[in-house]
Design a protein around this motif. Structure first.
Motif, mmCIF file in Angstrom:
data_model
loop_
_atom_site.group_PDB
_atom_site.id
_atom_site.type_symbol
_atom_site.label_atom_id
_atom_site.label_comp_id
_atom_site.label_asym_id
_atom_site.label_seq_id
_atom_site.Cartn_x
_atom_site.Cartn_y
_atom_site.Cartn_z
ATOM 1 N N GLU A 169 0.888 -1.147 -0.007
ATOM 2 C CA GLU A 169 -0.049 0.081 0.127
ATOM 3 C C GLU A 169 0.902 1.095 0.038
ATOM 4 O OE1 GLU A 169 -3.272 0.413 0.115
ATOM 5 O OE2 GLU A 169 -3.893 -1.512 0.411
ATOM 6 N N PRO A 170 0.713 2.062 -0.860
ATOM 7 C CA PRO A 170 1.421 3.481 -0.648
ATOM 8 C C PRO A 170 0.941 4.195 0.304
ATOM 9 C CG PRO A 170 -0.422 3.666 -2.406
ATOM 10 C CD PRO A 170 -0.239 2.124 -1.809
ATOM 11 N N VAL A 171 1.870 5.340 0.737
ATOM 12 C CA VAL A 171 1.417 6.218 1.741
ATOM 13 C C VAL A 171 0.238 7.186 1.366
ATOM 14 C CG1 VAL A 171 2.181 8.363 3.007
ATOM 15 C CG2 VAL A 171 3.946 6.359 2.434
ATOM 16 N N PRO A 172 -0.713 7.060 2.021
ATOM 17 C CA PRO A 172 -1.951 7.687 1.721
ATOM 18 C C PRO A 172 -1.815 9.192 1.512
ATOM 19 C CG PRO A 172 -2.539 6.140 3.621
ATOM 20 C CD PRO A 172 -0.692 6.459 3.449
ATOM 21 N N ALA A 173 -2.535 9.754 0.805
ATOM 22 C CA ALA A 173 -2.799 11.277 0.475
ATOM 23 C C ALA A 173 -3.025 11.925 1.889
ATOM 24 C CB ALA A 173 -3.389 11.574 -0.533
ATOM 25 N N ALA A 174 -2.459 13.292 2.076
ATOM 26 C CA ALA A 174 -2.793 13.894 3.297
ATOM 27 C C ALA A 174 -4.406 14.250 3.313
ATOM 28 C CB ALA A 174 -1.963 15.250 3.467
ATOM 29 N N GLN A 175 -5.032 14.093 4.574
ATOM 30 C CA GLN A 175 -6.410 14.464 4.685
ATOM 31 C C GLN A 175 -6.435 16.006 5.055
ATOM 32 O OE1 GLN A 175 -7.818 11.804 7.783
ATOM 33 N NE2 GLN A 175 -6.626 13.124 9.389
ATOM 34 N N ALA A 176 -7.603 16.520 5.129
ATOM 35 C CA ALA A 176 -8.018 17.698 5.751
ATOM 36 C C ALA A 176 -7.463 18.000 7.213
ATOM 37 C CB ALA A 176 -9.183 18.289 5.488
ATOM 38 N N PRO A 177 -6.777 19.038 7.489
ATOM 39 C CA PRO A 177 -6.437 19.287 9.006
ATOM 40 C C PRO A 177 -7.896 18.841 10.021
ATOM 41 C CG PRO A 177 -5.440 20.802 7.719
ATOM 42 C CD PRO A 177 -6.468 20.242 6.662
ATOM 43 N N LEU A 178 -7.918 18.235 11.219
ATOM 44 C CA LEU A 178 -8.778 17.929 11.871
ATOM 45 C C LEU A 178 -8.920 19.041 12.876
ATOM 46 C CD1 LEU A 178 -8.611 14.312 11.947
ATOM 47 C CD2 LEU A 178 -9.925 15.708 10.358
ATOM 48 N N GLY A 179 -7.858 19.899 13.190
ATOM 49 C CA GLY A 179 -7.933 20.644 14.430
ATOM 50 C C GLY A 179 -7.571 20.264 15.651
ATOM 51 N N ILE A 180 -7.024 18.939 15.588
ATOM 52 C CA ILE A 180 -6.782 18.002 16.831
ATOM 53 C C ILE A 180 -5.053 18.080 17.002
ATOM 54 C CG2 ILE A 180 -6.779 15.898 17.912
ATOM 55 C CD1 ILE A 180 -9.279 15.517 16.221
ATOM 56 N N THR A 181 -4.688 18.438 18.211
ATOM 57 C CA THR A 181 -3.449 18.416 18.479
ATOM 58 C C THR A 181 -2.704 17.215 18.780
ATOM 59 O OG1 THR A 181 -3.310 20.767 19.098
ATOM 60 C CG2 THR A 181 -1.460 19.627 19.841
ATOM 61 N N SER A 182 -1.693 16.532 18.333
ATOM 62 C CA SER A 182 -0.997 15.415 18.771
ATOM 63 C C SER A 182 -0.198 15.390 20.098
ATOM 64 C CB SER A 182 0.060 14.737 17.951
ATOM 65 O OG SER A 182 -0.582 14.613 16.345
ATOM 66 N N ASP A 183 -0.524 14.156 20.704
ATOM 67 C CA ASP A 183 0.169 14.263 22.286
ATOM 68 C C ASP A 183 1.436 14.064 22.206
ATOM 69 O OD1 ASP A 183 -2.497 14.465 23.609
ATOM 70 O OD2 ASP A 183 -2.904 12.262 23.441
ATOM 71 N N PRO A 184 2.192 14.342 22.983
ATOM 72 C CA PRO A 184 3.499 14.374 23.287
ATOM 73 C C PRO A 184 3.871 12.795 23.598
ATOM 74 C CG PRO A 184 2.824 15.503 25.347
ATOM 75 C CD PRO A 184 1.660 15.475 24.252
ATOM 76 N N ILE A 185 4.878 12.360 22.757
ATOM 77 C CA ILE A 185 5.570 10.973 22.852
ATOM 78 C C ILE A 185 6.254 10.827 24.220
ATOM 79 C CG2 ILE A 185 6.465 9.047 21.701
ATOM 80 C CD1 ILE A 185 4.009 10.129 20.322
ATOM 81 N N PRO A 186 5.938 9.804 25.148
ATOM 82 C CA PRO A 186 6.643 9.554 26.286
ATOM 83 C C PRO A 186 8.008 9.204 25.813
ATOM 84 C CG PRO A 186 5.074 8.052 26.198
ATOM 85 C CD PRO A 186 4.686 9.048 24.872
ATOM 86 N N THR A 187 9.090 9.629 26.669
ATOM 87 C CA THR A 187 10.467 9.031 26.352
ATOM 88 C C THR A 187 10.852 7.907 27.196
ATOM 89 O OG1 THR A 187 11.309 10.616 27.674
ATOM 90 C CG2 THR A 187 11.193 11.339 25.538
ATOM 91 N N THR A 188 10.251 7.765 28.440
ATOM 92 C CA THR A 188 10.541 6.542 29.299
ATOM 93 C C THR A 188 9.106 6.018 29.741
ATOM 94 O OG1 THR A 188 10.666 8.063 31.138
ATOM 95 C CG2 THR A 188 12.658 7.440 30.037
ATOM 96 N N VAL A 189 9.067 4.701 30.145
ATOM 97 C CA VAL A 189 7.954 4.147 30.669
ATOM 98 C C VAL A 189 8.475 3.384 32.324
ATOM 99 C CG1 VAL A 189 6.161 2.622 30.481
ATOM 100 C CG2 VAL A 189 6.764 3.902 28.759
#
Length: 476
Positions: A169-189
């Protein structure tokens, strides 16, 4: 309809079946669940968890380019997953959940619980084939059962692939912005200490790096793979197992790269290519075994009669094996390599597994668990399959009377002792002959800092053979 993509062991945007399906259906939000209690219960290695997190950070950037926000939620274990997913679905107005299938018993029970819970709330759920070339159950014997012998499974797979290759499968085309902010990725658990900088540098994160590593392997090493893959001192393997286990690269991408080099030939042409394709199909085989014979993912032997083996309780010998202090250089070097790098050469995985389960007659499950606690590429199907193969308790396993001699294995596959000296500096001064068996020269060469062998190879071999001969169906 808003779609929710539940990411698990599929940390990429290219050739991601569930991502492509979700974005084709409507605006998509992605979610990753951090489950530290479950990871501890499954003996996941700290270096593997760190690898997941680093790849999540890379994936978040790539999803951002597609305007797909990545949400992060933490629950302790999989019991809490259905409620956590339903909560996110309600927060985001999600009407359909997508995920790529996983195959262990616990994973399948989790996914069934999620499906039941969400569908009761009016949210549809769709699983997708992504980790494998074939859906488990679609490649079967003439009697309609799962294959137990790899050579027969391989033949059936090649017959299917010669008719139809699964597309990437190719990388999909970008969708319209949803206005939702991504969460920060934790660096440790919590519960998973950060690995050394040395180990992390060996395994750069991200699908772009994984694709470069695949391309370099195909270009530089694939043609001679069958000749160099058993030599631990040489970079003769792909080093892609960690990326496959985390889904940073797909099995289809690997297969297409190999076929591209081999002019489309699956079972002829370059011997290096066909040998590597066989290894990809071994990976496939063991995942099908998880589904067809679920007892193997519940700490049970594939061959039930081998549960009667008189495994020894030998804590001193087990610890010596774990810490690389057995007195057999190839065993000790391999175990030290795993602890420092999060990886072990495949030939050596078989050698050390057979030494534990046969020469020491210690339950293979002790080794399976120890490997999972250190391997960055730890994978239930491959790890269990490899251990049960070596211990002669599994499907298509090595005959019980076949034991790898660690000294002759060392002499054959590391003849100059290059790998041994890399991981056992206390043996650096020994000759290429003596480095494989320093116990024969302890007083002469002064290797007193290296331990004496913890077991006599001849006597331990006889003990293992006797144990297997006494099983009810040992001659079957």
């Amino acid at each position: 309809m808003t779609q929710l993509l539940w990411l698990r062991s599929d940390l990429r945007t290219s050739d991601n079946t569930a991502l492509a399906a979700a974005m084709a259906c409507g605006p998509t939000v992605a979610l990753y669940l951090v489950t530290p209690g479950q990871w501890l219960a499954h003996d996941d290695a700290p270096c593997k968890v760190d690898f997941w997190l680093r790849n999540l950070a890379e994936l978040s950037t790539r999803l951002g380019a597609l305007n797909v926000p990545l949400l992060i939620r933490e629950v302790d274990d999989w019991q809490a997953v259905p409620d956590a997913l339903l909560k996110v679905c309600r927060e985001q107005g999600v009407q359909r959940l997508h995920y790529n299938d996983e195959y262990g018993v616990n994973e399948q029970r989790r996914d069934q619980a999620v499906t039941t819970h969400l569908e009761a709330a009016g949210i549809s759920v769709r699983g997708h084939l992504d980790q494998l070339l074939f859906t488990p159950g679609s490649v079967q014997t003439q009697s309609g059962s799962y294959f137990k012998v790899f050579s027969q499974f391989r033949k059936a797979c090649l017959a299917h692939l010669s008719v139809s290759l699964p597309a990437c499968e190719p990388v999909p085309a970008a969708q319209a912005p949803l206005g939702i902010t991504s969460d920060p990725i934790p660096t440790t658990v919590t519960g998973f200490p950060r690995p050394t900088d040395y180990l992390r540098a060996l395994w750069p994160a991200g699908e772009a790096f994984a694709q470069r590593r695949l391309a370099a392997f195909v270009e530089d090493d694939l043609n001679e793979y069958h000749q160099r893959r058993d030599l631990p001192a040489e970079p003769g393997t792909s080093q892609l197992s960690a990326y496959l286990a985390a889904g940073v690269i797909s099995i289809r991408q690997c297969l297409h790269a190999a076929l591209g080099y081999n002019q489309g030939e699956l079972d002829s042409g370059s011997t290096g290519v066909t040998t590597w394709i066989n290894e990809l199909l071994w990976r496939e085989f063991y995942k099908h075994i998880l589904v067809g014979y679920p007892r193997v993912s519940m700490y049970r032997a594939f061959r039930p009669e081998t549960e009667a083996l008189p495994w020894r309780r030998a804590p001193y010998e087990l610890e010596a094996w774990q810490q690389g202090r057995t007195g057999f250089p190839i065993i000790d070097a391999a175990m030290r390599q795993m602890q420092e790098t999060g990886w072990m050469h495949n030939r050596l995985r078989m050698v050390v597994a057979m030494f534990l389960s046969k020469n020491l007659l210690i339950d293979w499950r002790e080794g399976e668990r120890w490997f999972m606690r250190y391997l960055i590429d730890g994978d239930l199907a491959a790890n269990n399959g490899g251990w049960q193969w070596s211990a002669s308790t599994g499907t298509d396993s090595v005959p019980y009377f076949r034991l790898f001699n660690p000294i002759s294995q060392s002499q054959r596959f590391d003849p100059d002792g290059q790998f041994l000296r890399r991981w056992l500096p206390e043996l650096q001064h020994l000759s290429r002959r003596d480095v494989h068996n320093p116990s024969a020269h302890r007083s002469l060469f002064g290797v007193t800092e290296y331990p004496a062998p913890i077991v006599d190879l001849g006597a331990s071999r006889a003990r293992a053979l006797e144990a297997f001969r006494n099983l009810p169906d040992a001659q079957a």
